[in-house]
Scaffold this motif. Structure first.
Motif, PDB file in Angstrom:
ATOM      1  N   ARG A 185       0.833  -1.207   0.000  1.00 48.30           N
ATOM      2  CA  ARG A 185       0.000   0.000   0.000  1.00 48.30           C
ATOM      3  C   ARG A 185       0.869   1.259   0.000  1.00 48.30           C
ATOM      4  O   ARG A 185       0.543   2.252  -0.670  1.00 48.30           O
ATOM      5  N   GLU A 186       1.975   1.221   0.719  1.00 46.66           N
ATOM      6  CA  GLU A 186       2.896   2.361   0.727  1.00 46.66           C
ATOM      7  C   GLU A 186       3.525   2.569  -0.648  1.00 46.66           C
ATOM      8  O   GLU A 186       3.667   3.709  -1.110  1.00 46.66           O
ATOM      9  N   VAL A 187       3.883   1.476  -1.308  1.00 44.98           N
ATOM     10  CA  VAL A 187       4.433   1.578  -2.667  1.00 44.98           C
ATOM     11  C   VAL A 187       3.404   2.207  -3.599  1.00 44.98           C
ATOM     12  O   VAL A 187       3.730   3.101  -4.394  1.00 44.98           O
ATOM     13  N   MET A 188       2.156   1.767  -3.517  1.00 45.09           N
ATOM     14  CA  MET A 188       1.119   2.307  -4.401  1.00 45.09           C
ATOM     15  C   MET A 188       0.907   3.797  -4.170  1.00 45.09           C
ATOM     16  O   MET A 188       0.637   4.547  -5.110  1.00 45.09           O
ATOM     17  N   ARG A 189       1.039   4.236  -2.928  1.00 43.53           N
ATOM     18  CA  ARG A 189       0.900   5.672  -2.643  1.00 43.53           C
ATOM     19  C   ARG A 189       2.062   6.478  -3.208  1.00 43.53           C
ATOM     20  O   ARG A 189       1.942   7.704  -3.369  1.00 43.53           O
ATOM     21  N   SER A 190       3.172   5.818  -3.523  1.00 43.24           N
ATOM     22  CA  SER A 190       4.333   6.520  -4.076  1.00 43.24           C
ATOM     23  C   SER A 190       4.264   6.665  -5.595  1.00 43.24           C
ATOM     24  O   SER A 190       5.100   7.351  -6.191  1.00 43.24           O
ATOM     25  N   ILE A 191       3.290   6.024  -6.218  1.00 40.29           N
ATOM     26  CA  ILE A 191       3.167   5.990  -7.673  1.00 40.29           C
ATOM     27  C   ILE A 191       2.152   7.041  -8.124  1.00 40.29           C
ATOM     28  O   ILE A 191       1.119   7.223  -7.470  1.00 40.29           O
ATOM     29  N   PRO A 192       2.402   7.743  -9.215  1.00 34.70           N
ATOM     30  CA  PRO A 192       1.394   8.688  -9.715  1.00 34.70           C
ATOM     31  C   PRO A 192       0.059   7.986  -9.926  1.00 34.70           C
ATOM     32  O   PRO A 192       0.007   6.931 -10.574  1.00 34.70           O
ATOM     33  N   PRO A 193      -1.033   8.525  -9.416  1.00 37.35           N
ATOM     34  CA  PRO A 193      -2.329   7.843  -9.522  1.00 37.35           C
ATOM     35  C   PRO A 193      -2.777   7.579 -10.955  1.00 37.35           C
ATOM     36  O   PRO A 193      -3.547   6.644 -11.192  1.00 37.35           O
ATOM     37  N   ASP A 194      -2.296   8.391 -11.904  1.00 40.51           N
ATOM     38  CA  ASP A 194      -2.717   8.179 -13.284  1.00 40.51           C
ATOM     39  C   ASP A 194      -1.939   7.064 -13.976  1.00 40.51           C
ATOM     40  O   ASP A 194      -2.054   6.867 -15.186  1.00 40.51           O
ATOM     41  N   THR A 243     -10.244   3.133 -14.501  1.00 38.68           N
ATOM     42  CA  THR A 243     -10.842   2.868 -15.809  1.00 38.68           C
ATOM     43  C   THR A 243     -10.303   3.833 -16.851  1.00 38.68           C
ATOM     44  O   THR A 243      -9.989   3.442 -17.981  1.00 38.68           O
ATOM     45  N   SER A 244     -10.164   5.101 -16.491  1.00 41.51           N
ATOM     46  CA  SER A 244      -9.575   6.082 -17.403  1.00 41.51           C
ATOM     47  C   SER A 244      -8.130   5.702 -17.752  1.00 41.51           C
ATOM     48  O   SER A 244      -7.719   5.766 -18.921  1.00 41.51           O
ATOM     49  N   ASN A 245      -7.368   5.280 -16.745  1.00 44.53           N
ATOM     50  CA  ASN A 245      -5.984   4.869 -16.988  1.00 44.53           C
ATOM     51  C   ASN A 245      -5.922   3.675 -17.925  1.00 44.53           C
ATOM     52  O   ASN A 245      -5.059   3.604 -18.816  1.00 44.53           O
ATOM     53  N   THR A 246      -6.832   2.723 -17.714  1.00 49.19           N
ATOM     54  CA  THR A 246      -6.860   1.519 -18.546  1.00 49.19           C
ATOM     55  C   THR A 246      -7.185   1.863 -19.996  1.00 49.19           C
ATOM     56  O   THR A 246      -6.528   1.368 -20.928  1.00 49.19           O
ATOM     57  N   ARG A 247      -8.183   2.695 -20.196  1.00 53.45           N
ATOM     58  CA  ARG A 247      -8.557   3.076 -21.566  1.00 53.45           C
ATOM     59  C   ARG A 247      -7.387   3.754 -22.277  1.00 53.45           C
ATOM     60  O   ARG A 247      -7.127   3.507 -23.462  1.00 53.45           O
ATOM     61  N   ARG A 248      -6.686   4.604 -21.540  1.00 51.81           N
ATOM     62  CA  ARG A 248      -5.566   5.324 -22.141  1.00 51.81           C
ATOM     63  C   ARG A 248      -4.427   4.378 -22.496  1.00 51.81           C
ATOM     64  O   ARG A 248      -3.881   4.434 -23.603  1.00 51.81           O
ATOM     65  N   PHE A 249      -4.070   3.495 -21.585  1.00 52.40           N
ATOM     66  CA  PHE A 249      -2.932   2.616 -21.821  1.00 52.40           C
ATOM     67  C   PHE A 249      -3.192   1.637 -22.959  1.00 52.40           C
ATOM     68  O   PHE A 249      -2.338   1.421 -23.827  1.00 52.40           O
ATOM     69  N   PHE A 250      -4.383   1.033 -22.969  1.00 45.77           N
ATOM     70  CA  PHE A 250      -4.677  -0.012 -23.949  1.00 45.77           C
ATOM     71  C   PHE A 250      -5.399   0.518 -25.195  1.00 45.77           C
ATOM     72  O   PHE A 250      -5.792  -0.260 -26.057  1.00 45.77           O
ATOM     73  N   ASN A 251      -5.598   1.844 -25.261  1.00 37.31           N
ATOM     74  CA  ASN A 251      -6.300   2.449 -26.405  1.00 37.31           C
ATOM     75  C   ASN A 251      -7.697   1.868 -26.563  1.00 37.31           C
ATOM     76  O   ASN A 251      -8.145   1.545 -27.668  1.00 37.31           O
TER      77      ASN A 251
END
Length: 253
Positions: A185-194, A243-251
């Motif tokens: 959970r700490e690692v995930m908080r260190s990653i940009p949310p997008d 969901t927005s991140n997924t759409r962007r990454f996978f087109n």
């Protein structure tokens, strides 16, 4: 609505009735499911599901644990499949040092061959890494021109920072819900949310309260809630974000 970005619905033993699984997904608010093929026979099963069911998309590639059987002569067939309109990424490829299923040198050959293929085709790439993040990142830092997603990320904050610098995205699975997963959970908080997406890896890694039982794509809602709790946002906000991140990454549309 949610998207399960990584599952193995093509596992016929675990999921003898994929239509029932997708019906459960619809009831749980899961609008799309990305099914991963890990070796040639598995690729075809994944794509057959994508052809059969509108919500299903496929990801195909040589999983490192299957590369004991890796044959470069399969790459033209893989390239052809990557041109299928519902195949959205190359994967899951990478390195696995936890299991001794394939010699490391063969894993590296398959990794480099598939990276070259992904680069030539401009396809997003989904990675599997287990106890091998440092070596995988060393390879990726040689050329940062790909689009990467680290499936079921379980590396350190330092390894996450290296992956972020490469433009990487990160898949979050059932372990985000585990009581003792404070470090994750700490690692995930260190990653940009997008850069974060949710996935199940079904039938593996079931979230709480289903630990010890087979996982299902419909359970991605529990992963989403676990991630939302870790990030300090609502489940609805987290669903919209991932969901927005997924759409962007996978087109995806």
């Amino acid at each position: 609505m949610l998207i399960d970005t990584h599952c193995h619905l093509n596992d016929e033993k675990a999921f003898p009735d994929p239509a029932a699984e997708l019906a459960a997904c619809a009831e749980a608010g899961v609008e799309k499911v990305l099914v991963v093929g890990t070796e040639p026979e598995d690729w075809n099963r994944a794509i057959a599901l994508a052809d059969r069911f509108e919500p299903v998309y496929a990801i195909v590639g040589w999983h490192p644990n299957y590369t004991a059987n890796y044959d470069p002569s399969t790459l033209p067939a893989l390239e052809q499949l990557l041109g299928h309109p519902k195949v959205v990424a190359l994967g899951e490829i990478g390195l696995d040092y936890h299991w001794d299923y394939a010699p490391h040198e063969i894993q590296f050959q398959a990794l480099r061959d598939q990276l070259a293929l992904g680069k030539r085709l401009g396809k997003p790439i989904v990675f599997h890494a287990r106890e091998a993040y440092s070596d995988l990142l060393d390879v990726l830092e040689e050329d940062a021109s790909y689009r990467y997603l680290f499936h079921c990320f379980a590396g350190t904050k330092e390894e996450a920072a290296r992956a972020v610098a490469l433009g990487g995205y990160f898949g979050v699975d059932g372990p985000i819900t585990y009581k003792k997963a404070d470090e994750l959970r700490e690692v995930m908080r260190s990653i940009p949310p997008d850069r974060i997406v949710v996935e199940t890896d079904a039938p593996y890694m079931s979230p709480v309260p289903f630990r010890g039982k087979p996982n299902r794509s419909a359970y991605v809602a529990y992963v989403n809630q676990g991630l939302a709790d870790a990030l300090g946002i609502s489940a609805d906000e987290c669903a919209a974000l991932t969901t927005s991140n997924t759409r962007r990454f996978f087109n995806l549309t």
